[in-house]
Design an enzyme around this catalytic site. Structure first.
Site, PDB file in Angstrom:
ATOM      1  N   CYS A   1       0.791  -1.235   0.000  1.00 13.92           N
ATOM      2  CA  CYS A   1       0.000   0.000   0.000  1.00 13.92           C
ATOM      3  C   CYS A   1       0.822   1.284   0.000  1.00 13.92           C
ATOM      4  O   CYS A   1       0.265   2.376   0.001  1.00 13.92           O
ATOM      5  CB  CYS A   1      -0.961  -0.014   1.184  1.00 13.92           C
ATOM      6  SG  CYS A   1      -1.981  -1.499   1.232  1.00 13.92           S
TER       7      CYS A   1
ATOM      8  N   HIS B   1      -2.979   7.701   6.530  1.00 17.56           N
ATOM      9  CA  HIS B   1      -3.172   6.403   5.876  1.00 17.56           C
ATOM     10  C   HIS B   1      -4.575   5.894   6.205  1.00 17.56           C
ATOM     11  O   HIS B   1      -5.286   5.411   5.331  1.00 17.56           O
ATOM     12  CB  HIS B   1      -2.092   5.423   6.318  1.00 17.56           C
ATOM     13  CG  HIS B   1      -2.077   4.148   5.560  1.00 17.56           C
ATOM     14  ND1 HIS B   1      -1.942   4.101   4.188  1.00 17.56           N
ATOM     15  CD2 HIS B   1      -2.205   2.855   5.973  1.00 17.56           C
ATOM     16  CE1 HIS B   1      -1.977   2.838   3.789  1.00 17.56           C
ATOM     17  NE2 HIS B   1      -2.140   2.063   4.847  1.00 17.56           N
TER      18      HIS B   1
ATOM     19  N   HIS C   1      -9.735   1.935  -0.107  1.00 20.72           N
ATOM     20  CA  HIS C   1      -8.280   1.776  -0.049  1.00 20.72           C
ATOM     21  C   HIS C   1      -7.825   1.220  -1.391  1.00 20.72           C
ATOM     22  O   HIS C   1      -8.045   0.048  -1.702  1.00 20.72           O
ATOM     23  CB  HIS C   1      -7.909   0.829   1.084  1.00 20.72           C
ATOM     24  CG  HIS C   1      -6.447   0.748   1.352  1.00 20.72           C
ATOM     25  ND1 HIS C   1      -5.487   1.262   0.500  1.00 20.72           N
ATOM     26  CD2 HIS C   1      -5.754   0.206   2.398  1.00 20.72           C
ATOM     27  CE1 HIS C   1      -4.298   1.038   0.986  1.00 20.72           C
ATOM     28  NE2 HIS C   1      -4.425   0.397   2.148  1.00 20.72           N
TER      29      HIS C   1
END
Length: 399
Positions: A161, A286, A320
């Site tokens: 990620c 995040h 995400h």
């Protein structure tokens, strides 16, 4: 020795919130999620979840080889078209050998290969459209290089990620080292059953819109998207002022609960940018809405920035986007600095129910919650294996 400055000259973006900077901004200002509720990935999928699916039209791939034909490459082409004038100009001025391409991804074109592999399992015949090259992590970088005619370094980054953000840091290194005069860099990731069902098996997903930092948070929503930037040493767009990277390797998937890796990346980015924490006007978190990530990041944020710096997670809007997340969220930060028509500070979309076990951080409740001019912003990306990165962007006229 004076460090060469590095700039994000222009940016293309695509995700469930839209296929342009103005559309994505408008979606975030609407204060509504763009997730598709109760979504599935094909008839074979057993998982029904909220997903950040891009549902607009995509350009046709102009190249003939079957190794190029994937949804991932269509995403890349769509955002490339948004910056193609600047990219073509860079190739003309600098020469193709001086232009590189770096793309972060975690899925590449696995979705297409999943279909072909299922066909092989069912019939024992290799599908006519199958090409192993589709699923290689460098495939989209090679595709972009082929499309624009770039002859400089071309490669993929796959650090889960943090991949998209890592590509921007890598681009800056190529510029500063003199290897390239321009780099097309960013992240591209599309939905596939491998990631959706994989995260589901980890019990890390939510069956509702994700709820970062809430006492009621249940996990992440997976999404897809892309963002590409033209990176040069020419003063245009916004400056990539600071980069902080670390690899704490605490656990294969869980973050270090002390937040030491995240604290280190944010502090390194501040040192690199020659800024104090007080000068940063906004932090894009995040913010995955998992128990472990939010606990770690709130701890780290409070340690570095205290409880006053405005911050938010934009994942409840678009999901995400995995390997593209770091680039897309850097793109949202880019918009907060570059778009001057009105002040743009992404709100934190959640239920407002604070988790009393988390340190207090200043989650943005209004898009106009700015007590001072926004000159510097920071974007966090934290990945499996402790692959952490923080980027600091700054307005050109204020640095």
């Amino acid at each position: 020795m004076t460090k060469k400055k590095c700039y994000l000259n222009s940016m293309g973006i695509l995700c469930s919130a839209g296929d342009s900077a103005s559309m994505v901004k408008a979606s975030i200002l609407s204060k509504k999620t763009t997730l598709t509720m109760n979504a599935t990935l094909g008839a074979d999928s057993e998982v029904v979840l909220p997903l950040g699916v891009y549902q607009g039209d995509l350009p046709e791939i102009p190249l003939l080889g079957k190794q190029w034909h994937s949804r991932n490459n269509q995403f890349a082409l769509a955002v490339l078209k948004q910056i193609e004038t600047d990219v073509n100009d860079a190739i003309t001025r600098f020469g193709a050998n001086r232009v590189g391409v770096i793309i972060g991804t975690s899925t590449s074109s696995i979705a297409e290969c999943e279909v072909d592999i299922r066909e092989w399992v069912r019939t024992k015949n290799i599908a006519s459209g199958y090409d192993y090259g589709l699923q290689e992590m460098g495939a989209t970088a090679q595709f972009v290089s082929e499309i624009i005619g770039a002859k400089g370094p071309s490669y993929g980054i796959s650090t889960a990620c943090s991949s998209g953000a890592k590509s921007l840091a890598a681009a800056r290194r190529l510029i500063r080292s003199g290897v390239c005069d321009a780099v097309v860099a960013g992240g591209v990731d599309t939905l596939c059953q491998l990631t959706v069902q994989g995260f589901s098996s980890l019990e890390a997903v939510s069956n509702e819109v994700c709820n970062p930092f809430s006492r009621n948070r249940k996990g992440i929503n997976i999404g897809e998207g892309a963002a590409l930037f033209l990176v040069t040493a020419e003063s245009k767009g916004v400056e990539l002022l600071g980069v902080g990277e670390s690899s704490d390797a605490h656990h294969i998937s869980a973050p270090d609960p002390s937040g030491c890796g995240a604290i280190r990346t944010m502090k390194l980015a501040l040192v690199d940018a020659e800024l104090t924490a007080e000068q940063v006007g906004y932090v894009n978190l995040h913010g995955t809405a998992t128990r472990l990530n939010d606990q770690m990041e709130a701890t780290a944020m409070h340690a570095v920035f205290g409880s006053d710096t405005p911050c938010s997670s934009t994942k409840p809007f678009i999901g995400h986007t995995l390997g593209a997340a770091g680039a897309i969220e850097a793109g949202i930060c880019y918009m907060t600095l570059e778009l001057e028509t009105d002040k743009f500070l992404p709100i934190h979309l959640w239920d407002g129910m604070r988790d009393p076990s988390l340190p207090n951080i200043n989650l943005v409740s209004s898009e106009h919650e700015l007590s001072r001019p926004l000159n510097y912003v920071l974007s966090n990306s934290f990945a499996f294996g402790g692959n952490n990165i923080s980027l600091i962007l700054g307005k050109i006229n204020d640095v």
